[in-house]
Design an enzyme around this catalytic site. Structure first.
Site, PDB file in Angstrom:
ATOM      1  N   ASP A  43       0.852  -1.191   0.000  1.00 10.12           N
ATOM      2  CA  ASP A  43       0.000   0.000   0.000  1.00 10.12           C
ATOM      3  C   ASP A  43       0.889   1.243   0.000  1.00 10.12           C
ATOM      4  O   ASP A  43       1.786   1.365   0.825  1.00 10.12           O
ATOM      5  CB  ASP A  43      -0.900  -0.019   1.240  1.00 10.12           C
ATOM      6  CG  ASP A  43      -2.007   1.016   1.149  1.00 10.12           C
ATOM      7  OD1 ASP A  43      -2.304   1.480   0.035  1.00 10.12           O
ATOM      8  OD2 ASP A  43      -2.567   1.355   2.201  1.00 10.12           O
ATOM      9  N   GLU A  53      -9.492  12.637   7.901  1.00 12.96           N
ATOM     10  CA  GLU A  53      -9.352  13.974   7.292  1.00 12.96           C
ATOM     11  C   GLU A  53     -10.694  14.701   7.243  1.00 12.96           C
ATOM     12  O   GLU A  53     -10.768  15.895   7.522  1.00 12.96           O
ATOM     13  CB  GLU A  53      -8.821  13.845   5.865  1.00 12.96           C
ATOM     14  CG  GLU A  53      -7.382  13.418   5.731  1.00 12.96           C
ATOM     15  CD  GLU A  53      -7.051  13.165   4.266  1.00 12.96           C
ATOM     16  OE1 GLU A  53      -7.235  12.022   3.808  1.00 12.96           O
ATOM     17  OE2 GLU A  53      -6.635  14.105   3.583  1.00 12.96           O
ATOM     18  N   THR A 102      -8.765  -5.528   4.454  1.00 13.48           N
ATOM     19  CA  THR A 102      -8.682  -4.619   3.306  1.00 13.48           C
ATOM     20  C   THR A 102      -9.685  -5.133   2.289  1.00 13.48           C
ATOM     21  O   THR A 102      -9.620  -6.303   1.907  1.00 13.48           O
ATOM     22  CB  THR A 102      -7.266  -4.638   2.682  1.00 13.48           C
ATOM     23  OG1 THR A 102      -6.312  -4.332   3.691  1.00 13.48           O
ATOM     24  CG2 THR A 102      -7.157  -3.634   1.547  1.00 13.48           C
ATOM     25  N   ARG A 158      -7.597   4.068  13.678  1.00 13.12           N
ATOM     26  CA  ARG A 158      -6.663   5.178  13.883  1.00 13.12           C
ATOM     27  C   ARG A 158      -6.033   5.201  15.263  1.00 13.12           C
ATOM     28  O   ARG A 158      -4.892   5.668  15.411  1.00 13.12           O
ATOM     29  CB  ARG A 158      -7.392   6.507  13.629  1.00 13.12           C
ATOM     30  CG  ARG A 158      -7.936   6.657  12.230  1.00 13.12           C
ATOM     31  CD  ARG A 158      -6.859   6.558  11.178  1.00 13.12           C
ATOM     32  NE  ARG A 158      -7.411   6.781   9.843  1.00 13.12           N
ATOM     33  CZ  ARG A 158      -6.736   6.550   8.717  1.00 13.12           C
ATOM     34  NH1 ARG A 158      -5.491   6.082   8.763  1.00 13.12           N
ATOM     35  NH2 ARG A 158      -7.291   6.768   7.552  1.00 13.12           N
ATOM     36  N   GLN A 161      -3.409   2.482  15.207  1.00 15.05           N
ATOM     37  CA  GLN A 161      -2.347   2.944  14.312  1.00 15.05           C
ATOM     38  C   GLN A 161      -1.494   4.028  14.969  1.00 15.05           C
ATOM     39  O   GLN A 161      -0.264   4.013  14.896  1.00 15.05           O
ATOM     40  CB  GLN A 161      -2.981   3.477  13.020  1.00 15.05           C
ATOM     41  CG  GLN A 161      -1.992   3.956  11.974  1.00 15.05           C
ATOM     42  CD  GLN A 161      -2.692   4.622  10.771  1.00 15.05           C
ATOM     43  OE1 GLN A 161      -3.919   4.671  10.706  1.00 15.05           O
ATOM     44  NE2 GLN A 161      -1.908   5.121   9.838  1.00 15.05           N
ATOM     45  N   GLU A 169      -9.080   4.023  -2.012  1.00 18.22           N
ATOM     46  CA  GLU A 169      -7.849   3.854  -2.776  1.00 18.22           C
ATOM     47  C   GLU A 169      -8.142   3.157  -4.104  1.00 18.22           C
ATOM     48  O   GLU A 169      -9.174   2.514  -4.276  1.00 18.22           O
ATOM     49  CB  GLU A 169      -6.839   3.014  -1.982  1.00 18.22           C
ATOM     50  CG  GLU A 169      -6.582   3.578  -0.587  1.00 18.22           C
ATOM     51  CD  GLU A 169      -5.289   3.102   0.032  1.00 18.22           C
ATOM     52  OE1 GLU A 169      -4.434   2.576  -0.703  1.00 18.22           O
ATOM     53  OE2 GLU A 169      -5.156   3.264   1.258  1.00 18.22           O
ATOM     54  N   LYS A 188      -4.157  -1.775  10.557  1.00 16.60           N
ATOM     55  CA  LYS A 188      -4.657  -1.932   9.193  1.00 16.60           C
ATOM     56  C   LYS A 188      -4.787  -3.392   8.751  1.00 16.60           C
ATOM     57  O   LYS A 188      -5.541  -3.683   7.824  1.00 16.60           O
ATOM     58  CB  LYS A 188      -3.740  -1.199   8.204  1.00 16.60           C
ATOM     59  CG  LYS A 188      -3.873   0.319   8.286  1.00 16.60           C
ATOM     60  CD  LYS A 188      -2.805   0.995   7.467  1.00 16.60           C
ATOM     61  CE  LYS A 188      -2.974   2.510   7.448  1.00 16.60           C
ATOM     62  NZ  LYS A 188      -4.106   2.989   6.650  1.00 16.60           N
ATOM     63  N   HIS A 227      -3.395  14.095   1.108  1.00 15.75           N
ATOM     64  CA  HIS A 227      -3.607  13.186   2.242  1.00 15.75           C
ATOM     65  C   HIS A 227      -2.397  13.209   3.174  1.00 15.75           C
ATOM     66  O   HIS A 227      -2.548  13.338   4.396  1.00 15.75           O
ATOM     67  CB  HIS A 227      -3.859  11.767   1.719  1.00 15.75           C
ATOM     68  CG  HIS A 227      -3.943  10.725   2.798  1.00 15.75           C
ATOM     69  ND1 HIS A 227      -5.004  10.658   3.676  1.00 15.75           N
ATOM     70  CD2 HIS A 227      -3.085   9.727   3.148  1.00 15.75           C
ATOM     71  CE1 HIS A 227      -4.803   9.632   4.523  1.00 15.75           C
ATOM     72  NE2 HIS A 227      -3.655   9.064   4.224  1.00 15.75           N
ATOM     73  N   GLU A 238     -10.116   4.130   3.992  1.00 17.09           N
ATOM     74  CA  GLU A 238      -9.239   4.865   3.086  1.00 17.09           C
ATOM     75  C   GLU A 238      -9.649   4.475   1.669  1.00 17.09           C
ATOM     76  O   GLU A 238      -9.569   3.304   1.298  1.00 17.09           O
ATOM     77  CB  GLU A 238      -7.757   4.551   3.355  1.00 17.09           C
ATOM     78  CG  GLU A 238      -7.289   5.121   4.690  1.00 17.09           C
ATOM     79  CD  GLU A 238      -5.779   5.099   4.888  1.00 17.09           C
ATOM     80  OE1 GLU A 238      -5.097   4.309   4.195  1.00 17.09           O
ATOM     81  OE2 GLU A 238      -5.293   5.867   5.732  1.00 17.09           O
ATOM     82  N   ASP A 249      -8.912   0.531   2.394  1.00 19.07           N
ATOM     83  CA  ASP A 249      -7.917   0.167   3.406  1.00 19.07           C
ATOM     84  C   ASP A 249      -8.459   0.588   4.777  1.00 19.07           C
ATOM     85  O   ASP A 249      -8.115   1.640   5.312  1.00 19.07           O
ATOM     86  CB  ASP A 249      -6.602   0.889   3.068  1.00 19.07           C
ATOM     87  CG  ASP A 249      -5.539   0.696   4.129  1.00 19.07           C
ATOM     88  OD1 ASP A 249      -5.606  -0.306   4.865  1.00 19.07           O
ATOM     89  OD2 ASP A 249      -4.634   1.551   4.214  1.00 19.07           O
TER      90      ASP A 249
HETATM   91 CA    CA Z   1      -3.750   3.185   2.910  1.00 20.08          CA
END
Ligand code: CA
Length: 399
Positions: free
Chosen positions: A116, A344, A243, A223, A226, A189, A239, A123, A187, A219
């Site tokens: 990834d 975000e 996925t 948080r 993480q 992607e 993570k 971002h 996320e 993904d």
């Molecule tokens: Ca990612």
């Protein structure tokens, strides 16, 4: 007039004859390789007589693995034949159309290595501002290489699979705490599915020989887990629990009309990342949270192309093999409504997002569903689609 009677199988719809994504479906008789035509699946085995006996190992497989391994010449030949076959007026002998609503999607290929990336400047800068306030939002390497990490291929799941809220260790006021994540995020992607002969040191100009197709990826990210674990070696348990990848993979050949220049770098790059005419893809994404569109990121805003990512991933001699998957990194644009994750969008939980009915959210609650879709310009004003990647959060399960 085509023999396929489906209003979604039209040039101005995402899954018309210009798209033809591949997937694997199960209608109760085991997994079958199929191509998507509108809201139907056409199992390839049902049109074997029109496609040719030499493709039998690809058509009768229960996954796309043999097709991925077959390489670019076969990908192009099969797509050409399918485009002919789905646009003629009389159904080929044996052709079977199955409504998608009656089929179970199956993870389309055996995921090999999964990498990834982190290739959206917007971002990376937003996360940098939140995680390291007061410091330069971009770390010094970011402008020189496509930063990435190795993910967990064994927990890549097909769209529609429930996402179990992960347990984990996070920072507490008096030391580490353990429990279900309180900051579950997405996320949005774009994933690239690799195929062709195993290769090392893939030059930027050779990416199309090793990228079979494109599929949306989510993904999922915890948080709080993480944030406690990620330094100095990067993401791990925050993570690796799940996925999601779309059930249908749109061939790279379908995006010939969607190629656009990549964002100009603000620093010169090393030779192995430099291409004469670097191309990105003009994909418009949409993120739906419980049915409300909360963001519309544009893939055109990414700073590194898939060719540069693949070149970087293999420049040290590491091999790319059929079934390897790499994802772009969260796709975020310069505007708030173009941010590709809820960290975000809610600015680390400080600015709630309003959904339909006035419901407010910062991170995901149990029962929430997130769906990501995308389209690109196709030939002659048509629309090329990327199938949705969706998942619903379910509570932590006791072991
Ligand atoms: Ca990612």
């Amino acid at each position: 007039m085509t023999w396929i009677d489906d209003p979604e199988f039209a040039a101005d719809r995402p899954f018309g004859p210009q798209t033809l994504p591949y997937g694997v479906v199960d209608g109760g008789e085991g997994p079958m390789v199929a191509v998507r035509v509108g809201d139907h699946a056409l199992p390839l085995r049902s049109v074997e007589s029109a496609l040719g006996d030499e493709l039998a190992p690809v058509l009768w497989a229960g996954s796309l693995d043999p097709l991925l391994a077959a390489g670019q010449a076969v990908w192009t030949a099969l797509r050409d034949r399918l485009q002919d076959l789905v646009t003629v007026s009389v159904a080929p002998r044996g052709a079977t159309l199955l409504p998608l609503a009656g089929l179970r999607p199956v993870l389309a290929f055996t995921v090999g290595d999964y990498v990834d990336f982190y290739s959206s400047r917007h971002h990376a800068e937003n996360v940098g501002r939140m995680m390291r306030p007061g410091a330069d939002p971009l770390l010094p390497n970011w402008t020189h290489l496509p930063v990435g990490y190795h993910g967990r291929s064994g927990t890549v799941v097909v769209s529609g699979t429930d996402i179990v809220r992960p347990d984990g260790q996070r920072r507490g006021p008096d030391g580490p705490q353990f429990g279900p994540t309180e900051r579950l995020d997405v996320e949005a992607e774009v994933g690239f599915v690799c195929g062709g002969p195993p290769a090392r040191r893939v030059p930027v100009g050779a990416a199309a020989e090793h990228i079979f197709g494109v599929a949306l990826v989510n993904d999922w990210s915890a948080r709080d887990i993480q944030g406690w674990e990620y330094q100095p070696l990067g993401p791990f348990l925050g993570k690796s629990f799940a996925t999601s990848i779309a059930a249908w993979i749109t061939p790279l050949d379908a995006f010939a009309s969607a190629r656009i220049p990549v964002v100009e770098p603000d620093h010169p790059r090393l030779d192995y990342l430099v291409e004469d005419k670097p191309w990105g893809l003009d994909l418009s994404l949409a993120i739906e949270w419980n049915g409300t569109v909360v963001s519309r990121p544009r893939f055109a805003d990414m700073s590194y192309s898939c060719a540069q990512q693949l070149a970087h991933m293999t420049v040290n001699g590491a091999t790319v093999r059929p079934g390897d998957l790499f994802a772009s990194g969260t796709v975020s644009g310069p505007e708030k409504e173009q941010r590709g994750c809820f960290l975000e969008l809610s600015w680390a939980g400080r600015e709630p997002v309003t959904l339909a009915g006035g419901v407010q959210r910062t991170f995901l609650e149990d029962g929430d569903t997130v769906s990501i879709t995308a389209t690109a310009p196709g030939p002659d004003g048509s629309l090329v689609g990327l199938a949705e990647v969706a998942g619903t959060v379910v509570p932590v399960q006791e072991p």
